[in-house]
Enzyme design. Sequence first.
Site, PDB file in Angstrom:
ATOM      1  N   CYS A  80      31.018  44.353  28.810  1.00 54.93           N
ATOM      2  CA  CYS A  80      30.929  44.148  30.177  1.00 54.93           C
ATOM      3  C   CYS A  80      30.146  44.476  30.667  1.00 54.93           C
ATOM      4  CB  CYS A  80      31.647  45.752  30.106  1.00 54.93           C
ATOM      5  SG  CYS A  80      33.049  46.337  32.719  1.00 54.93           S
ATOM      6  N   ASP A  81      30.207  44.034  32.669  1.00 58.91           N
ATOM      7  CA  ASP A  81      28.976  43.734  33.061  1.00 58.91           C
ATOM      8  C   ASP A  81      27.701  43.394  32.852  1.00 58.91           C
ATOM      9  OD1 ASP A  81      31.850  42.889  34.277  1.00 58.91           O
ATOM     10  OD2 ASP A  81      32.065  43.173  36.484  1.00 58.91           O
ATOM     11  N   LYS A  82      27.704  45.374  32.813  1.00 61.96           N
ATOM     12  CA  LYS A  82      25.996  45.153  33.059  1.00 61.96           C
ATOM     13  C   LYS A  82      25.989  45.357  31.446  1.00 61.96           C
ATOM     14  CE  LYS A  82      27.438  45.369  37.405  1.00 61.96           C
ATOM     15  NZ  LYS A  82      28.423  45.300  37.476  1.00 61.96           N
ATOM     16  N   ASP A  84      33.058  48.803  35.734  1.00 61.87           N
ATOM     17  CA  ASP A  84      33.689  48.733  37.037  1.00 61.87           C
ATOM     18  C   ASP A  84      34.540  48.526  37.630  1.00 61.87           C
ATOM     19  OD1 ASP A  84      30.520  48.172  36.977  1.00 61.87           O
ATOM     20  OD2 ASP A  84      30.905  46.283  37.353  1.00 61.87           O
ATOM     21  N   CYS A 122      37.330  41.316  31.037  1.00 62.13           N
ATOM     22  CA  CYS A 122      37.952  40.374  32.486  1.00 62.13           C
ATOM     23  C   CYS A 122      37.814  38.746  32.301  1.00 62.13           C
ATOM     24  CB  CYS A 122      37.466  40.196  34.150  1.00 62.13           C
ATOM     25  SG  CYS A 122      37.686  42.294  33.939  1.00 62.13           S
ATOM     26  N   CYS A 166      37.673  46.248  27.709  1.00 58.60           N
ATOM     27  CA  CYS A 166      36.169  44.931  27.740  1.00 58.60           C
ATOM     28  C   CYS A 166      35.549  46.102  26.533  1.00 58.60           C
ATOM     29  CB  CYS A 166      34.616  44.996  28.588  1.00 58.60           C
ATOM     30  SG  CYS A 166      36.045  45.069  30.907  1.00 58.60           S
ATOM     31  N   SER A 223      31.566  41.712  42.971  1.00 58.87           N
ATOM     32  CA  SER A 223      32.412  42.207  41.297  1.00 58.87           C
ATOM     33  C   SER A 223      32.109  40.436  41.499  1.00 58.87           C
ATOM     34  CB  SER A 223      33.425  42.059  41.805  1.00 58.87           C
ATOM     35  OG  SER A 223      34.585  41.836  40.720  1.00 58.87           O
ATOM     36  N   GLU A 258      29.522  47.145  43.768  1.00 56.48           N
ATOM     37  CA  GLU A 258      30.123  46.449  44.077  1.00 56.48           C
ATOM     38  C   GLU A 258      31.213  46.500  44.984  1.00 56.48           C
ATOM     39  OE1 GLU A 258      30.005  43.792  40.072  1.00 56.48           O
ATOM     40  OE2 GLU A 258      31.123  44.614  40.210  1.00 56.48           O
TER      41      GLU A 258
END
Length: 560
Positions: A125-127, A84, A197, A52, A474, A448
């Site tokens: 990425c996610d966070k 993650d 992702c 990511c 997640s 998660e």
Amino acid sequence: MKKVLNKYSRRLTEDKSQGASQAMLYGTEMNDADMHKPQIGIGSVWYEGNTCNMHLNQLAQFVKDSVEKENLKGMRFNTIGVSDGISMGTDGMSYSLQSRDLIADSIETVMSAHWYDGLVSIPGCDKNMPGCMMALGRLNRPGFVIYGGTIQAGVMRGKPIDIVTAFQSYGACLSGQITEQERQETIKKACPGAGACGGMYTANTMACAIEALGMSLPFSSSTSATSVEKVQECDKAGETIKNLLELDIKPRDIMTRKAFENAMVLITVMGGSTNAVLHLLAMASSVDVDLSIDDFQEIANKTPVLADFKPSGKYVMANLHAIGGTPAVMKMLLKAGMLHGDCLTVTGKTLAENLENVADLPEDNTIIHKLDNPIKKTGHLQILKGNVAPEGSVAKITGKEGEIFEGVANVFDSEEEMVAAVETGKVKKGDVIVIRYEGPKGGPGMPEMLKPTSLIMGAGLGQDVALITDGRFSGGSHGFIVGHITPEAYEGGMIALLENGDKITIDAINNVINVDLSDQEIAQRKSKWRASKQKASRGTLKKYIKTVSSASTGCVTDLD
């Protein structure tokens, strides 16, 4: 009179008493002309160890080049990130959610200490996504987000696969559905290069939310990481940030209550991650917009799920971009009266103006269902309350797993205990799996539960069990799942008092989650409960335990 665009950086570059500051800037090869240019922080969440984020340094250079073409001074810096996907299923996941707030803190720190006039933030990425947005909100200086972009689908034996295929491969191997050789092939082909992702997991969910908020350029959320279009987006950074400076448009002008409603509508239509609830609450807090979990339920009550994305569907973000991308979806929603078109965006135009010349989705597309033929008539993110979760919980109900589940509690005090139980056949059809002491304080960090949900799905139990937790899920999790249960077990919430065999009802039609116990029995159990010892005695996790708020308020760390 010419407008002053360097109103922050001039505190250091034009004040004669700041000679040492100026000496250090000259030492970085700035010249006399540079000293009078607005300074733009280019905050990248680059690091090598994650698909990511691995390409973000290159994007940051493209942004710097674009900024400097506009006679501005680009100042690149990095912040930390946590993958993650890499830390999932290990104690490393305790560091994931708190990385969001560390990202916000560190960007705020650099921007404030160095007096930069604007910010172009590049998360991957996610966070990263909400962390960058929280920093923009706190600073309230002109700025916007360039999303690092989505990954292309992997291919195995002619079929598309992705990261969740890799997660589920272990359970599939345990249950005999695939061989060890097939498992090995899956994990080597699931991630073909740079990008977040690919399904409607947390990074893509938040990228969509940020675009709907108006804080990124059109198409940012659906453009792939390695595409020419992503480079072109970076090439627009200079003119975009200069325009924001000239018009003095700041994040709080854009991140309004109506803009957050747009974001909630879009992530519902897209079938987005439960994490969006936490992150949008935190982002709203950063700009003092009053948002609660009940607002998500109001949106869910009137908004359908239309997008057939992984993990519960067929498609990935690259498929959507090929037929018009996120703006085409928003145009459809705007026409239907589901979005506020008058919201300001970082282009300096309104959302409606941005969408005016966007092509409609193809009539025959199979990715985004029509409004009269939804995947689910109401939203998949359901806020459940009841004696198990008096302060709320978040369920992800796509409709494919049903809307009511009744079963008996099978209780585990950690994710690891539950995984071991599945591996040894101790999880049965009809179980309501309870994983507790995994909340913001108890986890710590509210890890998660993708490994448990992937194991359940891989083992073929997805239709036969439910999973509830004070932890998170997640964006790749699916099945009958309820997370964010508050109060959490660490603080003596009802989830801490559940015992094996308790009858639990999860009703996503009436939005309740209850255990069949009398008030007397609950009081008796409560009197016997004792708080557990903190899992972190030093360092960043200890500080997180002391400062983090509950899941129902976004797990922020700067509330009074």
